[in-house]
Design an enzyme around this catalytic site. Sequence first.
Site, PDB file in Angstrom:
ATOM      1  N   GLU A  51     -19.330 -33.265 -63.678  1.00 53.96           N
ATOM      2  CA  GLU A  51     -18.301 -33.427 -64.702  1.00 53.96           C
ATOM      3  C   GLU A  51     -18.366 -34.797 -65.382  1.00 53.96           C
ATOM      4  OE1 GLU A  51     -16.835 -30.919 -65.562  1.00 53.96           O
ATOM      5  OE2 GLU A  51     -16.307 -29.615 -63.879  1.00 53.96           O
TER       6      GLU A  51
ATOM      7  N   TYR B 127       9.918 -37.351 -68.170  1.00 53.72           N
ATOM      8  CA  TYR B 127       8.826 -38.030 -67.472  1.00 53.72           C
ATOM      9  C   TYR B 127       7.467 -37.469 -67.859  1.00 53.72           C
ATOM     10  CZ  TYR B 127      12.308 -40.540 -64.892  1.00 53.72           C
ATOM     11  OH  TYR B 127      13.355 -41.358 -64.582  1.00 53.72           O
TER      12      TYR B 127
END
Length: 214
Positions: free
Chosen positions: A71, A117
Site C-alpha cells: 500500500e 468531533y
Amino acid sequence: MSDPRTDLAAAGARLAALGLSPGSSGNLSVRTGDRVLITPTGADLAAIDPDGLSELGLDGVHLAGPRPSKEFPLHSAFYRRDATTRAVVHLHARHATAVSCLPPWSPRSAVPPLTPYYVMRVGQTPLLPYAPPGDAGQAEDMARLPFPFRAALLQNHGPVLAGTTMARAVEAAVELEEVAALLLALGERPARLLTPEEAGQLARTYDSPWDDHR
C-alpha cells in the site's frame, strides 16, 4: 525528542489493541526529512520492530530495509499532497470498512457530519472507487483530487488517514471508526446532522477540511 520509529511501533500496538487492525492487516508510515519509514509487507501492527521498517524515498522508491507494504503508493500520495503530513495510517477497521461498502453521503465525503468531533478531528472523507490493494492508479487519483482532505475511504477496503503527527493520525483513525459505528447503528432511521453552518464553524475553528456540502 521522540523517535519516529518507536512512535510508529507504539501507534501500531495501540491500534491493534483497539481491534482496528485484525491479523496482519493495516500499515503505518512516518516521514522523516526526505524519507518515509513504513511497515513491511505482512507486518503485524501489534508487534512492529522499530528497527525492521522499510525505508522509501518520497517518490516511493525502496531505499533500505525489508520489502514495504504494497500500500506504499497511498502513503506516498498523501505525503506529496501536503508537505505538512508526517504520518499516514491505513487500516481495515470493521465499521469504517463497512461504510466503504455503502454509497457515499456526498461526492466529497462518504460520511456525513454526525458529530462535532468527526468534523474537528477527521473532516470530509471522500470515497475512492474500488481498486485492487496496492493499486498505484488509485493512489494517483487520490493525489489529484482538487479539494482538501486528510482522510479517505477505499471502496470495499477500508480507511486511510494522514496527520501532522502520528498521534493525530491515530486520533483521526479512532474517531473515524467511532463515527462509522454510529452511522451503521442508525441504519435507515433519519438522523439529525450538523447543519452546514455548524460544521463550517467547527472546521474554521479547528482548521479541519470541510466544504459546504449543501
